[in-house]
Design a protein around this motif. Structure first.
Motif, PDB file in Angstrom:
ATOM      1  N   SER A 247       0.854  -1.175   0.000  1.00 14.50           N
ATOM      2  CA  SER A 247       0.000   0.000   0.000  1.00 14.50           C
ATOM      3  C   SER A 247       0.894   1.229   0.000  1.00 14.50           C
TER       4      SER A 247
ATOM      5  N   HIS B  32      -3.875  10.373   0.128  1.00 17.26           N
ATOM      6  CA  HIS B  32      -4.081   9.593  -1.097  1.00 17.26           C
ATOM      7  C   HIS B  32      -3.378   8.249  -0.943  1.00 17.26           C
TER       8      HIS B  32
ATOM      9  N   ILE C 270      -2.672   4.204  -2.835  1.00 16.13           N
ATOM     10  CA  ILE C 270      -2.824   3.199  -3.893  1.00 16.13           C
ATOM     11  C   ILE C 270      -2.657   1.834  -3.235  1.00 16.13           C
TER      12      ILE C 270
ATOM     13  N   LEU D  17       3.142   6.367 -11.415  1.00 12.02           N
ATOM     14  CA  LEU D  17       3.000   6.513  -9.972  1.00 12.02           C
ATOM     15  C   LEU D  17       3.765   7.731  -9.467  1.00 12.02           C
TER      16      LEU D  17
ATOM     17  N   THR E 169     -12.577   6.249  -6.010  1.00 10.24           N
ATOM     18  CA  THR E 169     -11.656   5.171  -6.357  1.00 10.24           C
ATOM     19  C   THR E 169     -11.512   5.093  -7.857  1.00 10.24           C
TER      20      THR E 169
ATOM     21  N   PHE F 272      -6.227   1.880 -11.123  1.00  9.55           N
ATOM     22  CA  PHE F 272      -5.009   2.506 -11.622  1.00  9.55           C
ATOM     23  C   PHE F 272      -4.360   1.592 -12.654  1.00  9.55           C
TER      24      PHE F 272
ATOM     25  N   SER G 123      -4.163  -2.349  -9.476  1.00  9.31           N
ATOM     26  CA  SER G 123      -4.069  -1.575  -8.244  1.00  9.31           C
ATOM     27  C   SER G 123      -5.183  -0.528  -8.246  1.00  9.31           C
ATOM     28  N   THR G 124      -5.478   0.038  -7.081  1.00 13.42           N
ATOM     29  CA  THR G 124      -6.604   0.959  -6.942  1.00 13.42           C
ATOM     30  C   THR G 124      -6.161   2.246  -6.273  1.00 13.42           C
ATOM     31  N   LEU G 125      -6.516   3.358  -6.899  1.00 13.05           N
ATOM     32  CA  LEU G 125      -6.258   4.675  -6.324  1.00 13.05           C
ATOM     33  C   LEU G 125      -7.446   5.089  -5.465  1.00 13.05           C
TER      34      LEU G 125
ATOM     35  N   ALA H  40      -5.247  10.973 -13.064  1.00 13.08           N
ATOM     36  CA  ALA H  40      -5.063   9.524 -13.286  1.00 13.08           C
ATOM     37  C   ALA H  40      -5.771   9.087 -14.556  1.00 13.08           C
TER      38      ALA H  40
END
Length: 939
Positions: free
Chosen positions: A435, A442, A444, A461, A481, A484, A488-490, A501
């Motif tokens: 993480s 913020h 990810i 990134l 959300t 990304f 992966s998730t922002l 993004a």
């Protein structure tokens, strides 16, 4: 609770053809209470606001608009927004308007289309069906048209598939009927079963609405089109290797009008989104037509607006805009005060400033320097665990000098420490996840080690984290959300960061978009950056705005130039002339009509020349044809070996009564245009190409020289260089030496592969490649300009014409002492066509007749000096230099950085990614780290 809305501003577009000449551009930030709306100072004009707020129906194309061609599932963000818009608060229906069949759309309808009675447009408008399965409208091809189309395979090597739909008492049923003179697959591309019929069998169970004609040879297309033009009541459109034929009255525009009438909506309440020519009718009919960023020129010119982004991100952009326009229009306009300092500022550019430390003026930090800052509890420091992981994963590029001392770039370190980077690790069922937290909360999540192996991940990134430090984090949304990269998730509460993004995702999709048509892919080239295009684009986007200029100084096959030209004005240069031709055909500036006209002249001259040249060696051509069509066995091996040894070439110094290559070459050294052209036949027959292939190359080269238009000639010659490079008997596309020196010594499989390679038709490949390149060029917005090399010349020329700022020179020098001119002499000879003096088994021109590089040396210090000279020259022009290099290359990166920074005031930052260098000739591949070191002159 205060809410933050993302507002749309517009600007006029000078490009002709846009109907109201609007352009979706930038969003700005404003703060408002629940009862407040933008005042007259808002960048969202009332006219535009009211247009989008009226929308009650959104029709969206699928492939190329909502989905990448290789994606089958709808993005979650789009489906969730569609569901939200369908709520009573917004009362907006979303529908599909696609060329797909029902079978190819079923999995997507439930996720996007709300309400059982909401229609779905299929078959490019030929079929309109309610979500519950009721067929509302169906257009059919006439039986006469079907009979003509079904007989096509009897005339040409094509595959014809007719699609039909009918409704029983329970649900609609689809049928696919086929006629073919080529392959007969069991299923179509939508996994729909095809019922194959005989060529004289036209009795289909249900009359079709659409017919798709597939072909492999583009040369037959003009003949097919002549037949289609004679058919009454049909229209046809082109795909990559197919033609789609529909009833004339079946268009997406008419279908959308039918749906709007059924729902009792005025056209001003309808928005259409699309990307291709088959979407033009609905883009024109709808009250608001929006073309996504990757749309064709015809689609863009038929739209009211063009989205900033491509594919799903562009669709998301429009859905968000409609939602927010309705939100804003439902409130009264009064007393809105600007909350964010960025309101009204231009954020269309993704470039953002360096985050610099004020603690040191040195560009390089040793590991001890960094640990000292940590122990001193400096404000600008990373905790030891995060430092170790950032270095290990490449977020913080690490360099070593010749003594093994490790260094970080000062700017690289402080851009991470300055945004409060922290990396934590969790273990779940033996799977390690990371993480990454930065900025004001913020995060990810779902990052694995494999993410860092994806070229675009690290620069994306790093840029995202850097951008978070210069924006406001305020948002009315409690949590946003975004998927990304690499699953992966922002997680963010900033709409501005979310849309940054989005822009990154758009760039990556455009940079790494796979070419479905193999003819569009540039040829293989040593040191090619084909796999690193998104890495380069994302890294350079951190310093170059959208109106900037990029110079690809050593362009090679033009792969990087191709990627750059999707975003910036691009110049390409190289010391080898053939590289400039390959680069020039990567951009816009050419069209199918010009290619068709040129091919008429080329093919006429080709056949006349080929027959003339063939008349000198008719028996050899016939014998080679028999050999190449025979089974690979020991008898054939002996026969082919004798054929190769007995055929006269420059290499074996033989001659026959009708064919004396040495004499032919001698007569042309000072008369290179003497008829017939015979360079490849004399030099490269049975080494890099078959005899017939060599004749075809010589004949095409002659035919291209007969074109009157120099610009068209450049594109044709670029296509020929690409064909020759991709069809030679070579190791990975290079011509240092023949891949097969002795037919007797190779395996049976290698012999079979050799026969297949030399059976390929160069002329057929050239025609297909030329047509594909011209069609692709039509869809691109920016050309690739070429400048003569070597680098000293190109920088001098460009220094006199380009501005003194907002220019980046991309430097991709040779990593080793390999002499590129030796590896690609055949391609350079094809362009120059100068009958050079050659030697060795590779028939390499003598060194005095080919370019000699300063990188061709074992002295690493000399290489370092050359790199210093190039980067220094770029900085002296006021430009930035983005230098590609690896950790295993000849020069030491630390030494180059020290050398340049000792003489120039500049900022230096870098990006890195793991890569694999593929060796030629069967050698083992090598794992390396690729760096992009960016030098930016100080203000």
């Amino acid at each position: 609770m205060a809410k933050c809305q993302r507002l749309l501003s517009t600007q006029k577009v000078t490009q002709p053809g846009l109907r109201r000449q609007g352009l979706l551009t930038k969003y700005t930030w404003c703060r408002m209470s629940d009862r407040q709306l933008p005042s007259h100072k808002s960048p969202f004009p009332n006219e535009i606001l009211s247009q989008f707020a009226r929308i009650r129906l959104i029709a969206m194309d699928l492939d190329g608009t909502l989905l990448l061609s290789n994606k089958s599932s709808l993005p979650f963000n789009v489906s969730s927004l569609a569901a939200k818009l369908n709520r009573p608060k917004y009362d907006v229906r979303t529908i599909i308007a696609t060329g797909r069949t029902l079978n190819g759309s079923n999995t997507l309808i439930d996720k996007l289309v709300q309400g059982k009675d909401t229609p779905v447009i299929l078959y490019n408008g030929a079929v309109i069906m309610a979500k519950n399965g009721e067929i509302l409208s169906r257009k059919l091809l006439s039986r006469e048209a079907l009979c003509v189309l079904a007989t096509m395979p009897a005339r040409y090597p094509v595959k014809v598939i007719a699609y039909a739909i009918a409704s029983d008492k329970v649900s609609p049923i689809e049928y696919a009927y086929g006629w073919s003179s080529i392959d007969r697959p069991r299923l179509d591309y939508n996994d729909m079963k095809i019922s194959w019929l005989q060529q004289n069998d036209f009795d289909v169970f249900v009359q079709p609405s659409v017919v798709v004609l597939h072909y492999n040879n583009p040369a037959i297309v003009p003949h097919i089109c002549k037949i289609l033009d004679l058919l009454a009541g049909v229209v046809y459109t082109f795909g990559s290797n197919y033609i789609e034929i529909c009833p004339r009255e079946a268009t997406k525009g008419r279908a959308l009008e039918f749906v709007a009438n059924a729902l009792r909506l005025d056209r001003s309440q309808v928005l259409a989104m699309g990307d291709n020519n088959n979407d033009v009718t609905m883009l024109k009919w709808a009250g608001i037509g929006v073309a996504v960023g990757n749309a064709s020129l015809k689609a863009k010119s038929s739209s009211d607006y063009i989205a900033n982004f491509s594919v799903e991100v562009g669709a998301m952009e429009v859905l968000l805009l409609v939602r927010e326009a309705i939100d804003l229009s439902s409130k009264s306009v009064s007393n809105m005060k600007t909350h964010n300092e960025l309101a009204g500022s231009d954020h269309t550019s993704t470039a953002f400033p360096f985050i610099l430390s004020h603690h040191t003026t040195h560009h390089l930090l040793t590991y001890e320097d960094v640990m000292s800052s940590i122990s001193a509890e400096s404000r600008y420091c990373l905790d030891p665990d995060t430092l170790a992981l950032a270095s290990q994963f490449g977020l913080l590029p690490k360099y070593c000098d010749s003594s093994g001392t490790e260094y970080f770039l000062n700017d690289d370190y402080f851009r991470l420490s300055g945004i409060g980077l922290s990396i934590s690790k969790t273990v779940d069922r033996d799977k390690v996840w990371y993480s990454i937290r930065f900025g004001n909360g913020h995060t990810i999540t779902g990052v694995s080690r494999d993410c860092f192996k994806v070229p675009a991940f690290i620069p994306s990134l790093v840029n995202l984290m850097s951008y978070s430090s210069i924006i406001s984090d305020y948002s009315g949304e409690s949590s946003l959300t975004f998927e990304f990269l690499c699953n992966s998730t922002l997680h963010t509460h900033s709409l501005d960061l979310l849309h940054f993004a989005f822009r990154q995702a758009n760039r990556i999709n455009m940079s790494d978009a796979e070419q479905l048509n193999a003819y569009l892919n540039p040829p293989q080239y040593m040191g090619s950056k084909r796999a690193l295009c998104s890495f380069l684009v994302e890294s350079i986007s951190s310093i170059l705005s959208s109106d900037g200029i990029i110079v690809d100084l050593m362009c090679g096959s033009g792969v990087a130039s191709n990627a750059f030209s999707k975003f910036w004005t691009t110049y390409a240069s190289d010391a080898q002339e053939f590289c400039q031709y390959l680069a020039s055909i990567q951009g816009s500036g050419f069209d199918s009509a010009s290619a068709d006209g040129a091919l008429t002249t080329i093919m006429r001259c080709f056949y006349l020349h080929f027959e003339t040249l063939k008349s000198l060696i008719p028996a050899s051509i016939d014998e080679e044809t028999e050999i190449l069509c025979s089974e690979a066995n020991d008898i054939l091996r002996t026969r082919y070996d004798l054929f190769i040894k007995d055929f006269p070439t420059i290499a074996n110094n033989l001659a026959s009564n009708d064919w004396n290559p040495a004499s032919e070459v001698e007569n042309r050294v000072f008369a290179q245009n003497r008829y017939p052209y015979c360079l490849f036949t004399s030099y490269f027959s049975n080494s890099y190409f078959g005899v017939r292939q060599s004749l075809e190359i010589d004949s095409l080269r002659f035919a291209i020289d007969q074109l009157d238009n120099a610009y068209v000639k450049k594109w044709a010659l670029g296509a020929l260089v690409s064909s020759v490079s991709c069809n030679g008997t070579t190791y990975g596309g290079h011509f240092a030496q023949p891949k097969v020196k002795n037919v007797r010594s190779i395996s049976k499989k290698a012999l079979s592969d050799l026969l297949v390679t030399r059976s390929r038709s160069i002329v057929h490949d050239f025609v297909s490649r030329f047509l594909s390149i011209s069609a692709s060029s039509e869809s691109k917005s920016l050309p690739v300009h070429t400048v003569d090399g070597p680098w000293e010349n190109s920088l001098n020329l460009l220094g006199n014409v380009l501005p003194s700022s907002n220019v980046v020179v991309y430097l991709d020098p040779p990593y080793t002492r390999e002499e590129y001119s030796r590896y690609y002499h055949v391609l350079e000879t094809l362009v120059k066509y100068n009958y050079p003096s050659c030697s060795g088994s590779g028939l390499t021109p003598h060194p005095i007749e080919r370019f000699s590089s300063k990188f061709f040396t074992r002295d690493s210090n000399a290489v370092c000096n050359v790199l210093h000279d190039i980067i220094s020259r770029v900085l002296s022009l006021g430009w930035s230099c983005a230098w590609s290099y690896s950790n295993t290359a000849s020069a030491n990166i630390v030494n180059v950085i020290k050398s340049v920074s000792s003489q120039h005031s500049c900022n230096i930052k870098s990006f890195s990614t793991p890569a694999v260098h593929k060796s030629h000739g069967g050698a083992k591949h090598k794992d390396v780290v690729e760096f992009l070191v960016i030098f930016v002159p100080s203000e």
